[in-house]
Design a protein around this motif. Structure first.
Motif, short mmCIF file in Angstrom:
data_model
loop_
_atom_site.label_atom_id
_atom_site.label_comp_id
_atom_site.label_asym_id
_atom_site.label_seq_id
_atom_site.Cartn_x
_atom_site.Cartn_y
_atom_site.Cartn_z
N UNK A 1 0.81 -1.22 0.00
CA UNK A 1 0.00 0.00 0.00
C UNK A 1 0.84 1.27 0.00
N UNK A 2 2.15 1.12 -0.24
CA UNK A 2 3.01 2.31 -0.37
C UNK A 2 2.72 3.01 -1.69
N UNK A 3 2.78 4.33 -1.68
CA UNK A 3 2.57 5.10 -2.90
C UNK A 3 3.54 6.27 -2.91
N UNK A 4 4.12 6.54 -4.07
CA UNK A 4 5.05 7.66 -4.25
C UNK A 4 4.52 8.58 -5.34
N UNK A 5 4.34 9.86 -5.02
CA UNK A 5 3.92 10.86 -6.00
C UNK A 5 5.04 11.87 -6.18
N UNK A 6 5.35 12.16 -7.44
CA UNK A 6 6.40 13.14 -7.76
C UNK A 6 5.72 14.37 -8.35
N UNK A 7 6.00 15.52 -7.79
CA UNK A 7 5.41 16.78 -8.26
C UNK A 7 6.53 17.77 -8.55
N UNK A 8 6.83 17.94 -9.82
CA UNK A 8 7.84 18.92 -10.23
C UNK A 8 7.16 20.29 -10.26
N UNK A 9 7.80 21.30 -9.70
CA UNK A 9 7.22 22.65 -9.57
C UNK A 9 5.94 22.61 -8.75
N UNK A 10 5.99 22.16 -7.49
CA UNK A 10 4.76 22.08 -6.68
C UNK A 10 4.19 23.45 -6.38
#
Length: 734
Positions: free
Chosen positions: A721-730
């Motif tokens: 249930x691990x999740x990784x979100x990448x947000x460039x220029x948050x």
């Protein structure tokens, strides 16, 4: 490369690589059946596993692996849909590469989520042609009466008009009374007329209009910042660039942050061009979306007004992109593909070699810096149309002039509202907080009502009689007994929301007509537009609203704006907090005095000496930008540096934190990059998931996307249930 060249050395069977609009980054190879002509951009059907899926030909596979030759499947069919142009395919590749998103997910946005493409389904109609049936029931009689003109009617419309089920219609068809015929396709909407309703411009506006027309006529990549105060006529000015593009037979896209709430804008467009534009947003029906997508891809939609997703549509001959209210936070997509529509509009303009116009009364710091460095051309409109003055702004120091106990409107602001009502003018009370109160607690034991699966308090919504979490949607009835100590009638609402302000306004001004404008109270676009029409017609005395009221609406009789809590946005630790507060309050106060009288804004604040408040009161935008730009440059925050956010979430706290620590330990060492964290996110739990954040900071010229890609390539993949979100220029730091 539109036509794929044949490779004389390749095997007799051609191979192509296709991209599927799903969460995959890779292409898949397929054989091309003999006799099928395919080129890059063509839409095809291909077998993928047990099902048939939509795909786009991405390129020729000139050197296929010979070991796979006999295992490859064939393309099933070529769809009769205009191919995706090289420009749009390049946008897909660029956006996926920059945001670290799967190319298939970016492509999905181009294909209207990949459903119901192609020609519109033929609708069945019915016509009265035969004799009445032997058994004539009242329901059948109503249908025959509706169809007595013997014209072709839509089947569902006829049933609705007669007040019967579709089964009654089918029965009359079986009896031979009615005949089923295909409905003709609706005629295309009339094209906007660039010569219709040409306005008279002031001398200042004429200079901007000439620049806009030249920009559109030039037809090459160029970014212009249309920087005009509220009420200066920015919309009418950029309409002239749109008109020039339409004259040249090309398409124009106007992006808006809240397309569903812009009825006034559509009316203004119709006044200028004689017809309304094609719309694109999530509230359209599936049939309308399919029809509009086809018109856009075929080039029969000269002007499209849309939300951020309209940027990825397959325009046949795009010639101009306008980003209205370019500073607005709503242009940032925070789920799926994380992108900022303003920045991606500039990217698409660059790839397509077309002009881009960014319009705002309060430009983002990024756009302001680009204009100061002459990367963008600034087109200024420093005064209001028709000679109207900008609103006068005053601070009400709540330390010296507090409201009465249990109240939130200060005596001075209440007196000014009373005077405005006596003059038959409108007043606006602004508070960027939905609901009745942000917190409910028990006076007996101090228990606070919190969401069961989020790290957030439940907001009291009196109109709905529920306590609601604004992050996950959880809600519960408002109890009368404390669940912690069982005390009766001990619960108290703490702090104000717009519903509580309406209650206070009704007590202070019992004869006044009030209306709350808040996103959680909107039941439909039509309801919202009718409410805005009521305000414009003067049938409301006091408007009470959240940031919804700052979205470019024009209220002709509004001359007074009271900001109930001007400090609200300054205390959340967001690096953009000062910028957003300055923009929001400027936009809200800018609703006042646009057509008659002199507008005035009152800021209720505990910090009248804060730089943002001082700049607002002095109407000194240069002072605000100077100080904010200087601070950003010192701290290397955007636009002088780059940021990326990695959010790790899991069903348990140790799992999320442990995975975050593993990621940081594997981060490549580079003196140009600072990796901060992992730290618990400000909203530590959302929907039962524990959240940790890693913030990555680099110099402006550094390829942060490539750094992140190389870093994540050596990291373990999230499992379970691990999740990784990448947000460039948050844009959000919650």
């Amino acid at each position: 490369m539109d036509q794929l060249p044949r490779n004389d050395t390749a095997p007799a069977t051609r191979m192509v690589d296709v991209l599927v609009p799903v969460a995959l980054d890779q292409t898949y190879s397929y054989k091309v059946p003999r006799g099928m002509e395919l080129k890059a951009g063509d839409l095809v059907g291909v077998p993928l596993g047990p099902r048939e899926v939509l795909a786009v030909v991405w390129g020729e596979n000139a050197n296929p692996d010979p070991r796979l030759h006999n295992r490859l499947k064939e393309v099933s069919e070529k769809l009769d849909i205009p191919p995706l142009k090289p420009e749009l395919r390049s946008v897909v590749d660029w956006v996926a590469n920059y945001t670290l998103s799967p190319r298939g997910m970016v492509l999905r946005m181009c294909l209207r989520m990949g459903e119901n493409l192609g020609p519109e389904r033929v609708r069945a109609g019915v016509r009265l042609t035969g004799d009445p049936p032997k058994r004539l029931t009242p329901a059948r009689a109503r249908v025959i009466a509706v169809l007595s003109d013997r014209l072709l009617h839509g089947k569902s419309e006829a049933a609705k008009q007669a007040g019967v089920s579709s089964g009654v219609i089918d029965g009359l068809v079986d009896e031979g009374t009615l005949t089923v015929e295909p409905m003709p396709p609706p005629p295309p909407p009339p094209a906007p007329d660039p010569e219709f309703g040409r306005p008279d411009f002031t001398s200042l506006q004429r200079a901007a209009v000439d620049t806009m027309r030249a920009l559109a006529a030039n037809g090459t990549f160029h970014v212009a910042l249309l920087d005009g105060v509220t009420g200066s006529g920015k919309t009418e000015v950029y309409f002239e660039a749109v008109a020039e593009v339409v004259r040249r037979g090309k398409q124009a896209l106007i992006l808006m942050p809240e397309i569903a709430l812009t009825g006034q804008f559509l009316d203004r467009f119709a006044q200028r061009f004689g017809v309304r534009p094609i719309e694109w947003h999530s509230e359209l029906t599936p049939r309308t979306r399919a029809r509009n997508w086809a018109a856009i891809s075929e080039g029969s939609a000269p002007v499209v007004v849309g939300a951020r997703s309209a940027l990825f549509l397959p325009y046949a001959k795009l010639g101009l992109i306008v980003v209205d209210e370019e500073h607005d936070q709503a242009y940032k997509q925070d789920d799926g593909v994380h992108y900022h529509a303003r920045d991606m509009a500039v990217v698409r303009g660059h790839i397509a070699k077309i002009p881009v116009v960014l319009a705002s009364a309060t430009p983002s710091v990024e756009s302001e810096v680009n204009a100061r460095k002459h990367r963008y051309q600034r087109i200024a409109l420093p005064s209001r149309f028709g000679g109207q003055h900008m609103p006068h702004i005053e601070a009400i120091d709540l330390r010296r002039e507090p409201p009465a106990r249990g109240r939130f409107i200060s005596p001075r602001l209440a007196g000014e509202i009373r005077t405005a009502i006596e003059r038959r003018e409108q007043a606006l009370l602004f508070l960027n907080r939905r609901g009745y109160a942000p917190l409910t607690l028990c006076r007996a034991c101090g228990h606070r009502f919190a969401c069961t699966i989020c790290d957030a308090w439940l907001v009291d919504h009196r109109f709905r009689q529920r306590l609601v979490c604004h992050h996950c949607g959880f809600s519960m009835p408002r109890p009368h007994i404390c669940p912690n100590c069982s005390a009766e009638e001990s619960l108290v609402a703490v702090g104000p929301g717009v519903e509580r302000l309406q209650e206070e306004a009704a007590a202070l001004f019992p004869q006044a007509r009030t209306m709350v404008l808040s996103s959680d109270l909107i039941t439909s676009i039509e309801t919202m537009r009718s409410e805005l029409a009521e305000i414009a017609e003067g049938r409301v005395d006091i408007i009470i609203g959240t940031q919804l009221v700052a979205k470019g609406h024009n209220f002709p009789r509004l001359n007074l704006v009271g900001v109930v809590d001007a400090d609200l946005g300054l205390s959340n630790g967001d690096p953009r907090a000062a910028e957003r507060t300055w923009q929001l309050l400027n936009q809200v106060i800018g609703r006042a005095g646009r057509e008659q009288g002199r507008g005035v804004g009152y800021l209720q604040t505990h910090q009248p000496d804060h730089p943002v408040m001082r700049a607002l009161i002095a109407c000194d935008r240069e002072a605000f930008y100077d100080s904010e730009i200087e601070l950003r440059e010192k701290t290397l925050y955007p636009p002088f540096g780059r940021l990326a956010s990695l959010i790790i979430s899991a069903g348990d706290r140790p799992g999320a934190e442990g995975f975050g620590r593993k990621l940081v330990a594997l981060a490549p060492r580079d003196e140009r990059v600072v990796v901060l964290g992992p730290a618990e996110a400000p909203l530590a739990v959302i929907k039962g998931r524990y959240r940790f954040r890693i913030l990555v900071k680099s110099a402006r010229g550094f390829d942060l996307s490539d750094y992140l890609r190389n870093w994540l390539a050596v990291c373990p993949k999230p499992t379970g249930n691990l999740k990784l979100e990448v947000d460039v220029d948050p844009q959000s730091f919650l």
